[in-house]
Design a protein around this motif. Structure first.
Motif, PDB file in Angstrom:
ATOM      1  N   THR A   1     -23.150  27.189 -58.236  1.00 48.61           N
ATOM      2  CA  THR A   1     -22.703  28.587 -58.533  1.00 48.61           C
ATOM      3  C   THR A   1     -21.833  28.661 -59.374  1.00 48.61           C
ATOM      4  N   GLY A   2     -20.719  27.677 -59.068  1.00 49.13           N
ATOM      5  CA  GLY A   2     -19.583  27.740 -59.864  1.00 49.13           C
ATOM      6  C   GLY A   2     -19.765  27.052 -61.489  1.00 49.13           C
ATOM      7  N   GLY A   3     -20.796  26.376 -61.365  1.00 52.52           N
ATOM      8  CA  GLY A   3     -21.225  25.762 -62.681  1.00 52.52           C
ATOM      9  C   GLY A   3     -21.622  26.788 -63.670  1.00 52.52           C
ATOM     10  N   SER A   4     -22.479  27.665 -63.156  1.00 50.59           N
ATOM     11  CA  SER A   4     -23.299  28.756 -63.844  1.00 50.59           C
ATOM     12  C   SER A   4     -22.316  29.708 -64.221  1.00 50.59           C
ATOM     13  N   GLN A   5     -21.300  29.871 -63.172  1.00 51.83           N
ATOM     14  CA  GLN A   5     -20.466  31.177 -63.652  1.00 51.83           C
ATOM     15  C   GLN A   5     -19.368  30.534 -64.718  1.00 51.83           C
TER      16      GLN A   5
ATOM     17  N   THR B   1     -14.983  20.841 -63.649  1.00 53.86           N
ATOM     18  CA  THR B   1     -13.737  21.189 -64.253  1.00 53.86           C
ATOM     19  C   THR B   1     -12.890  19.848 -64.660  1.00 53.86           C
ATOM     20  N   VAL B   2     -13.169  18.822 -63.859  1.00 56.17           N
ATOM     21  CA  VAL B   2     -12.691  17.551 -64.167  1.00 56.17           C
ATOM     22  C   VAL B   2     -13.275  17.168 -65.583  1.00 56.17           C
ATOM     23  N   ALA B   3     -14.415  17.185 -65.663  1.00 63.77           N
ATOM     24  CA  ALA B   3     -15.340  16.682 -66.871  1.00 63.77           C
ATOM     25  C   ALA B   3     -14.802  17.568 -67.846  1.00 63.77           C
ATOM     26  N   LEU B   4     -14.625  19.011 -67.747  1.00 67.80           N
ATOM     27  CA  LEU B   4     -14.020  19.712 -68.993  1.00 67.80           C
ATOM     28  C   LEU B   4     -12.654  19.354 -69.612  1.00 67.80           C
ATOM     29  N   VAL B   5     -11.688  19.148 -68.416  1.00 72.22           N
ATOM     30  CA  VAL B   5     -10.509  18.952 -68.921  1.00 72.22           C
ATOM     31  C   VAL B   5     -10.345  17.370 -69.614  1.00 72.22           C
ATOM     32  N   VAL B   6     -11.201  16.377 -69.055  1.00 73.87           N
ATOM     33  CA  VAL B   6     -11.001  15.159 -69.958  1.00 73.87           C
ATOM     34  C   VAL B   6     -12.107  15.339 -71.109  1.00 73.87           C
ATOM     35  N   GLY B   7     -13.018  16.061 -71.237  1.00 75.06           N
ATOM     36  CA  GLY B   7     -13.974  16.349 -72.421  1.00 75.06           C
ATOM     37  C   GLY B   7     -12.781  16.832 -73.521  1.00 75.06           C
ATOM     38  N   VAL B   8     -12.255  17.646 -73.011  1.00 71.88           N
ATOM     39  CA  VAL B   8     -11.177  18.729 -74.019  1.00 71.88           C
ATOM     40  C   VAL B   8     -10.193  17.607 -74.630  1.00 71.88           C
ATOM     41  N   LEU B   9      -9.747  16.947 -73.512  1.00 68.38           N
ATOM     42  CA  LEU B   9      -8.681  15.600 -73.999  1.00 68.38           C
ATOM     43  C   LEU B   9      -9.342  14.605 -74.857  1.00 68.38           C
ATOM     44  N   GLY B  10     -10.639  14.343 -74.696  1.00 66.85           N
ATOM     45  CA  GLY B  10     -11.205  13.340 -75.525  1.00 66.85           C
ATOM     46  C   GLY B  10     -11.267  13.802 -76.936  1.00 66.85           C
ATOM     47  N   ALA B  11     -11.674  15.354 -76.965  1.00 72.05           N
ATOM     48  CA  ALA B  11     -11.854  15.819 -78.144  1.00 72.05           C
ATOM     49  C   ALA B  11     -10.611  15.886 -79.201  1.00 72.05           C
TER      50      ALA B  11
ATOM     51  N   ALA C   1     -16.939  10.423 -63.828  1.00 71.16           N
ATOM     52  CA  ALA C   1     -17.053   9.246 -63.042  1.00 71.16           C
ATOM     53  C   ALA C   1     -15.695   9.104 -62.128  1.00 71.16           C
ATOM     54  N   PHE C   2     -14.490   9.486 -63.074  1.00 74.81           N
ATOM     55  CA  PHE C   2     -13.052   9.743 -62.363  1.00 74.81           C
ATOM     56  C   PHE C   2     -13.075  10.853 -61.400  1.00 74.81           C
ATOM     57  N   GLY C   3     -13.700  11.696 -61.494  1.00 72.16           N
ATOM     58  CA  GLY C   3     -13.613  12.925 -60.403  1.00 72.16           C
ATOM     59  C   GLY C   3     -14.417  12.408 -59.046  1.00 72.16           C
ATOM     60  N   LEU C   4     -15.448  11.498 -59.290  1.00 74.95           N
ATOM     61  CA  LEU C   4     -16.487  11.291 -58.100  1.00 74.95           C
ATOM     62  C   LEU C   4     -15.628  10.065 -57.421  1.00 74.95           C
ATOM     63  N   LEU C   5     -15.001   9.258 -58.262  1.00 76.35           N
ATOM     64  CA  LEU C   5     -14.099   8.122 -57.491  1.00 76.35           C
ATOM     65  C   LEU C   5     -12.980   8.690 -56.776  1.00 76.35           C
ATOM     66  N   PHE C   6     -12.322   9.843 -57.269  1.00 73.39           N
ATOM     67  CA  PHE C   6     -11.216  10.271 -56.765  1.00 73.39           C
ATOM     68  C   PHE C   6     -11.473  11.212 -55.580  1.00 73.39           C
TER      69      PHE C   6
ATOM     70  N   THR D   1     -12.326   8.617 -52.486  1.00 71.39           N
ATOM     71  CA  THR D   1     -11.452   7.911 -51.923  1.00 71.39           C
ATOM     72  C   THR D   1     -10.065   8.777 -51.265  1.00 71.39           C
ATOM     73  N   THR D   2     -10.377   9.977 -51.692  1.00 75.60           N
ATOM     74  CA  THR D   2      -9.326  10.794 -51.090  1.00 75.60           C
ATOM     75  C   THR D   2      -9.614  12.182 -50.487  1.00 75.60           C
ATOM     76  N   GLY D   3     -11.116  12.468 -50.462  1.00 78.17           N
ATOM     77  CA  GLY D   3     -11.600  13.438 -49.722  1.00 78.17           C
ATOM     78  C   GLY D   3     -11.797  14.795 -50.513  1.00 78.17           C
ATOM     79  N   TRP D   4     -11.072  14.823 -51.697  1.00 76.79           N
ATOM     80  CA  TRP D   4     -10.969  15.944 -52.446  1.00 76.79           C
ATOM     81  C   TRP D   4     -12.197  16.671 -52.708  1.00 76.79           C
ATOM     82  N   ASP D   5     -12.531  17.900 -52.792  1.00 80.25           N
ATOM     83  CA  ASP D   5     -13.716  18.564 -52.780  1.00 80.25           C
ATOM     84  C   ASP D   5     -13.697  19.566 -53.955  1.00 80.25           C
ATOM     85  N   GLY D   6     -12.982  19.357 -54.961  1.00 82.03           N
ATOM     86  CA  GLY D   6     -12.927  20.237 -55.998  1.00 82.03           C
ATOM     87  C   GLY D   6     -13.941  20.179 -57.001  1.00 82.03           C
ATOM     88  N   SER D   7     -14.022  20.838 -58.176  1.00 82.03           N
ATOM     89  CA  SER D   7     -15.311  20.943 -58.898  1.00 82.03           C
ATOM     90  C   SER D   7     -15.209  19.641 -59.947  1.00 82.03           C
TER      91      SER D   7
END
Length: 335
Positions: free
Chosen positions: A191-195, A124-134, A107-112, A115-121
């Motif tokens: 493709t990036g997700g499967s990799q 990856t954002v979910a992974l970082v937040v998930g690890v921080l949540g863990a 949700a944070f990645g989609l909103l970001f 609002t900013t036009g960022w086209d990153g993965s």
């Protein structure tokens, strides 16, 4: 007993071969722009076309479907592998908690992005937040005097609340679309997700192989592990971080709502018929693969979403294991 062990050996061998084949596909897709890899990738797709002709389907000639199947195969291995430790530590709820945490990350990645036009993965954002949540769950558990599942429940509800607030705030912004992350989708796997899932799966299998004895020790007797001067906190953190990694990867196929099922159901089925922890580990992976393959067969044949089909297949296997078990309670050995 010999027949049973032979069947398990054959099953694990077949699972390993399937995983290697899917790793090869992911690698060829990644390197398809370089020399011979492109030709081999085309041959893979050509073989898929023949499979479609023979089976009367329109699935295997498409690269995105192979990508989705490969990701599901990886999930069918690593989710039960990590889930075996979680279930035997009575931490089945942690998968659902980290799925909701990853949802907040998406949700944070989609909103970001909107609002900013960022086209990153977003993965990856979910992974970082998930690890921080863990790590947050581990920190709360170690520093509160409440019952063990209270910090997990707080993180589960809190992270989902944050996710819903972010989605509601960005509802009117273009580019905010959360449905595929909630329910999963075969076409969602990039493709990036499967990799990423391939790399993380190799990493998790390697870590579990290297720390099997230590994780087994803290699973069945944490106090004795502390007395033996094992760094219990470190291994607890390692386990919960691996769980977060699996959850984020599985979210591509199963979605936030169903992702915890593959951590629990194959392990529950294996526990009904296994005689030891090691056998539970083996059977849970085999049941996970049967769930994935059976679920995709149902999804392809009936035109249904793969996530729900995989979970239903897993539940059927669980029920068969219950009826096929000769005992009501497993007398599980740690060997």
């Amino acid at each position: 007993m010999n027949l049973r062990r032979t069947a398990e050996f054959v099953g694990i061998g077949a699972t390993g071969m399937l995983a290697v084949l899917m790793l090869a596909f992911v690698g060829l897709e990644w390197l398809r722009g370089y020399g011979i890899a492109g030709g081999l990738y085309d041959q893979f797709i050509f073989f898929g076309m023949w499979m479609d002709v023979y089976l009367g389907t329109n699935v295997f000639s498409h690269g995105f479907m192979w990508r989705s199947i490969a990701t599901a195969v990886f999930i069918g291995i690593v989710a039960p592998l990590v889930g075996t430790y979680l279930v035997h530590r009575e931490m089945a709820l942690i998968g659902e908690t980290l799925a909701h945490t990853a949802f907040a990350g998406v949700a944070f990645g989609l909103l970001f992005s909107a609002t900013t036009g960022w086209d990153g993965s977003l993965l990856t954002v979910a992974l970082v937040v998930g690890v921080l949540g863990a790590l947050g769950v581990q920190w709360l558990t170690a520093r509160t005097n409440t019952y063990g599942d209270v910090p997990i429940a707080i993180m589960l509800t809190g992270s989902f609340a944050v996710g819903t607030l972010l989605i509601s705030y960005g509802r009117g912004l273009s580019g905010v679309n959360i449905e595929e992350y909630l329910f999963g989708s075969a076409s969602y796997v990039t493709t990036g997700g499967s990799q990423l899932m391939a790399v993380l799966s190799l990493l998790i299998v390697s870590v579990v192989a290297l720390t099997y004895k230590q994780l087994l020790f803290i699973t069945f007797d944490e106090q004795a592990a502390r007395v033996a001067r094992l760094n219990v906190t470190w291994y607890n953190t390692l386990l919960i971080v691996m769980t977060a990694v699996v959850v984020v990867g599985a979210m591509q196929i199963l979605g936030v709502i169903l992702v915890a099922a593959m951590l629990v159901i194959p392990v529950a089925a294996a526990s009904q018929v296994a005689h030891s922890f090691k056998e539970t580990l083996i059977l849970s992976v085999l049941f996970g693969q049967l769930s994935v393959l059976g679920g995709y067969a149902i999804a392809i044949n009936q035109g249904l979403p793969p996530g729900g089909s995989i979970v239903v297949a897993a539940i059927v296997i669980y029920l068969v294991a219950i009826f096929g078990s000769s005992r009501s309670v497993s007398a599980l050995s740690t060997h």
